[in-house]
Design an enzyme around this catalytic site. Structure first.
Site, PDB file in Angstrom:
ATOM      1  N   ASP A 145      -3.735   4.958  -8.596  1.00  0.00           N
ATOM      2  CA  ASP A 145      -3.669   4.385  -7.265  1.00  0.00           C
ATOM      3  C   ASP A 145      -2.689   5.293  -6.519  1.00  0.00           C
ATOM      4  O   ASP A 145      -1.883   5.961  -7.148  1.00  0.00           O
ATOM      5  CB  ASP A 145      -3.117   2.965  -7.412  1.00  0.00           C
ATOM      6  N   ASP A 153       0.192   0.036  -8.974  1.00  0.00           N
ATOM      7  CA  ASP A 153       1.394  -0.765  -8.747  1.00  0.00           C
ATOM      8  C   ASP A 153       1.014  -2.230  -8.624  1.00  0.00           C
ATOM      9  O   ASP A 153       1.864  -3.086  -8.495  1.00  0.00           O
ATOM     10  CB  ASP A 153       2.129  -0.311  -7.494  1.00  0.00           C
ATOM     11  N   ASP A 200      -4.542  -4.194  -6.914  1.00  0.00           N
ATOM     12  CA  ASP A 200      -5.383  -3.495  -7.882  1.00  0.00           C
ATOM     13  C   ASP A 200      -5.382  -4.125  -9.282  1.00  0.00           C
ATOM     14  O   ASP A 200      -5.800  -3.499 -10.247  1.00  0.00           O
ATOM     15  CB  ASP A 200      -5.105  -1.988  -7.939  1.00  0.00           C
TER      16      ASP A 200
HETATM   17  P1  ADP Z   1      -3.594   1.865  -1.681  1.00  0.00           P
HETATM   18  O1  ADP Z   1      -4.812   2.255  -2.401  1.00  0.00           O
HETATM   19  O2  ADP Z   1      -3.028   3.037  -0.947  1.00  0.00           O
HETATM   20  O3  ADP Z   1      -2.597   1.170  -2.522  1.00  0.00           O
HETATM   21  P2  ADP Z   1      -4.409  -0.664  -0.355  1.00  0.00           P
HETATM   22  O4  ADP Z   1      -5.746  -0.992  -0.906  1.00  0.00           O
HETATM   23  O5  ADP Z   1      -3.275  -1.498  -0.799  1.00  0.00           O
HETATM   24  O6  ADP Z   1      -4.077   0.893  -0.506  1.00  0.00           O
HETATM   25  O7  ADP Z   1      -4.482  -0.716   1.215  1.00  0.00           O
HETATM   26  C1  ADP Z   1      -5.375   0.140   1.924  1.00  0.00           C
HETATM   27  C2  ADP Z   1      -5.082   0.215   3.380  1.00  0.00           C
HETATM   28  O8  ADP Z   1      -5.229  -1.071   3.961  1.00  0.00           O
HETATM   29  C3  ADP Z   1      -3.673   0.631   3.705  1.00  0.00           C
HETATM   30  O9  ADP Z   1      -3.518   2.020   3.733  1.00  0.00           O
HETATM   31  C4  ADP Z   1      -3.497   0.004   5.098  1.00  0.00           C
HETATM   32  O10 ADP Z   1      -4.082   0.822   6.072  1.00  0.00           O
HETATM   33  C5  ADP Z   1      -4.294  -1.267   4.992  1.00  0.00           C
HETATM   34  N1  ADP Z   1      -3.438  -2.416   4.643  1.00  0.00           N
HETATM   35  C6  ADP Z   1      -3.457  -3.097   3.497  1.00  0.00           C
HETATM   36  N2  ADP Z   1      -2.553  -4.096   3.507  1.00  0.00           N
HETATM   37  C7  ADP Z   1      -1.938  -4.014   4.714  1.00  0.00           C
HETATM   38  C8  ADP Z   1      -0.878  -4.759   5.328  1.00  0.00           C
HETATM   39  N3  ADP Z   1      -0.257  -5.766   4.711  1.00  0.00           N
HETATM   40  N4  ADP Z   1      -0.509  -4.391   6.573  1.00  0.00           N
HETATM   41  C9  ADP Z   1      -1.105  -3.357   7.184  1.00  0.00           C
HETATM   42  N5  ADP Z   1      -2.077  -2.643   6.650  1.00  0.00           N
HETATM   43  C10 ADP Z   1      -2.502  -2.946   5.431  1.00  0.00           C
HETATM   44 MG    MG Z   2      -1.800  -0.125  -3.863  1.00  0.00          MG
END
Ligand code: ADP
Ligand code: MG
Length: 627
Positions: free
Chosen positions: A327, A520, A524
């Protein structure tokens, strides 16, 4: 040495002294037999008892049974042929017990080693009452209390420093020997030792939920999850021992009967003796003891460097890892975003940031924490209602009654709000207030300093492919991926897409090694459990991730992945060395015993010798320095 071990040592010494002394005592017949029997019982009574219990419980065939039959048989033979040579039976018991004592000492020592390094359980927490420090059970401290940790004390509960600064020793948790600086506003985890200053900490979790409790639970449960090799051994012993007993009976009966029918002397004594020798050699103790001990030592050794492996089955899978999927946020990058700019805003920067921070107030996503930090003021949660977090998109909430949406372009599209693209590379948080676009905040994350090296080391350790999966924008993902040297990059994925990507990879690699997913745990957890082996970042990660994962990295350092793989390989190779070595020696001596080339003395030396060497080899798994 424990008290039990000391008693055993005394029994060994007394019986050995009697055995030597009796050689010079000029008695014969019954008195002689009685004296030898005393020496025999001193050293062997517990084995006889255990064998008797085993028979009563229906679990006849174990090593106690083998030793009992062999030694009683030898005594019976000595009585029958009036040789009066009882010393062999006693010596066999004696050596067997020496081997057992050695084993229990080694097992006890490695157990103590592990619990010493796991010496993270705090005994008390200090609470200030009427100007005085009172020691209370950490279990009794409720969330949100202020505890005081003095220099030299363990931090008993997870929380945030509200006053004071200090250096923390985290080595018991992470294996990292450099102290970590901590000051007011920093989050700290339980199990660290406060070294220099007095800290006041506002607790964030109850004791049962705190990091120490979680870790202790993991380590305590690790030994109950058995690997294939361990199951193999217990199944093996279940079939092997009865087979050996049958062969021994055949060995005692068939050759004499054949001799008789051929018109020769039956030689019953010779063949019964050989059958008894055969029984002693076949004792499977080396395998039965050394394999669980190797895994135990391996898990202990890995936890010394901050890699918690939840069971020996995961040890085996980890050693076969060929694909590592990461991730991005919080795993390869720090997950601590900084605000780089605020564009196209319909209101003052400060106001926009306030809306964003408030809307994010209950999300555990690293982005949310970073926005709250950037806002920097106390957050009044009572102003926020109707919070909805849409994973992979962002959040929607009501702040002072107005609807605020904060998230990526996917969120804006979903809500049918026209947004403005940003030209700077970074993670873009678009904001819409009451359905109208209000601008975006550009934030950026930094790579962890060891990420690049971690990928390189995985390659060196024989991992064939590294993949990065992220929900973040393509531009950011490609830049990070190229920087770190990741083979494959997939971006703008929803949490569900990550699962299907991993499934595709699993399919492409079936039969060609195992796939590990490192995350993390912020949305996921499903992927963590779908992969052959899930590795979670323990310090930053969510509780759900630590639950769902099979391996937890205590200090979030991606370098520990390669280290964990190497350690597991070392442990597995020790297990196989022991299996092959023990079976080989057994096979040779079984033939020597059956053909009468070796006697009972040789047999018991072989058995105890193999056990001692196997145990010493197993303990090597505890040593982790040179990897
Ligand atoms: P990663 O694979 O980088 O861990 P996530 O699946 O957790 O990413 O989130 C993907 C995208 O969704 C983030 O890059 C952001 O743009 C958006 N996102 C997710 N959760 C939030 C949040 N709490 N506030 C703002 N944007 C969010
Ligand atoms: Mg993440």
């Amino acid at each position: 040495m424990s008290k039990k071990q000391k008693i055993m040592l005394a029994r060994i010494l007394i019986s050995a002294a009697m055995l030597m002394g009796l050689a010079f005592v000029p008695v014969s017949g019954l008195p002689r037999m009685a004296l030898y029997l005393i020496a025999y019982l001193v050293i062997g009574y517990d084995i006889l008892k255990k064998a008797g219990k085993g028979i009563l419980n229906g679990q006849v065939f174990d090593e106690n049974f083998l030793m009992t039959i062999a030694t009683l048989g030898a005594i019976a033979l000595a009585t029958y042929d009036r040789s009066g040579d009882y010393s062999e039976a006693i010596a066999v018991m004696l050596f067997y017990q020496v081997g057992e004592l050695f084993q229990s000492y080694a097992v006890g020592k490695s157990r103590r080693n592990i619990s010493a390094l796991m010496d993270i359980r705090p005994d008390y927490a200090n609470i200030e009452r009427e100007g005085q420090l009172v020691r209370v059970d950490p279990d009794e401290v409720s969330v949100g209390s202020i505890i005081v940790v003095q220099p030299g004390e363990k931090i008993p509960l997870d929380g945030m420093i509200v006053e004071g600064a200090s250096a923390l020793n985290t080595s018991a948790l992470t294996g990292e020997s450099l102290p970590r600086d901590a000051k007011a506003g920093d989050e700290v985890i339980s199990g660290c030792i406060n070294m220099t200053g007095v800290l006041k900490i506002k607790t964030a979790r109850e004791f049962g939920e705190s990091t120490v409790s979680k870790i202790l639970e993991l380590v305590e449960n690790a030994s109950s999850r058995k690997s294939k090799s361990e199951n193999f051994i217990s199944k093996f012993a279940r079939i092997y021992t009865p087979v050996v007993c049958i062969v021994a009976v055949l060995l005692a009966v068939i050759p004499p009967v054949v001799n008789l029918t051929a018109g020769n002397l039956a030689l019953w004594e010779v063949w019964i003796y050989r059958a008894l020798t055969f029984l002693i050699i076949s004792c499977p103790c080396a395998l039965v003891v050394s394999i669980p001990l190797s895994f135990f030592a391996g898990i202990g050794g890995a936890s010394k460097v901050g890699v918690l492996i939840k069971g020996s089955n995961y040890m085996e899978t980890l050693s076969k890892t060929k694909v590592v999927v990461f991730d991005k946020t919080g795993t390869l990058t720090k997950g601590v975003f900084e605000v780089n700019g605020i564009h196209h805003n319909a209101m003052e920067n400060e106001k926009l940031l306030e809306y964003a921070a408030l809307a994010e107030c209950s999300s555990s996503h690293p982005i949310s924490k970073s926005l709250q930090n950037a806002y920097g003021k106390e957050i009044d949660r009572s102003r926020v209602t109707d919070i909805e977090e849409i994973s992979g998109h962002g959040v929607v909430a009501k702040v002072d009654g107005t609807t605020v949406a904060a998230g990526n372009s996917k969120l804006m599209k979903k809500l049918d709000i026209e947004y403005k693209d940003c030209h700077s590379v970074g993670t873009i948080i678009h904001l819409a207030i009451d359905g109208a676009y209000a601008g975006h905040i550009v934030i950026s994350d930094v790579e962890k300093p060891t990420s690049r090296q971690a990928i390189a080391q995985l390659k060196k350790a024989g991992v064939e492919k590294t993949v990065m999966l992220t929900g973040d924008a393509k531009a950011v993902a490609d830049k990070v991926g190229a920087d770190l040297g990741v083979d494959e990059i997939h971006s703008e994925l929803l949490p569900g897409d990550k699962v299907s990507e991993v499934e595709k990879l699993l399919k492409a690699h079936t039969g060609k090694g195992k796939l590990a997913f490192v995350g993390d745990g912020i949305n996921d957890a499903p992927v963590l459990s779908r992969a052959d082996i899930g590795i979670a970042m323990g310090a930053l990660g969510s509780d759900a991730a630590i639950e769902a994962a099979d391996v937890v990295l205590m200090d979030d350092d991606p370098m520990k992945i390669a280290k964990g793989i190497m350690l597991s390989r070392k442990c597995i190779s020790i297990v196989y060395q022991n299996i092959v070595f023990a079976l080989l020696v057994k096979a040779v001596f079984l033939i020597l015993g059956a053909t009468g080339i070796t006697n009972m003395w040789g047999a018991i030396f072989a058995d105890v010798g193999v056990t001692v060497l196997a145990v010493l080899n197993a303990i090597r798994a505890l040593r982790v320095r040179n990897i």
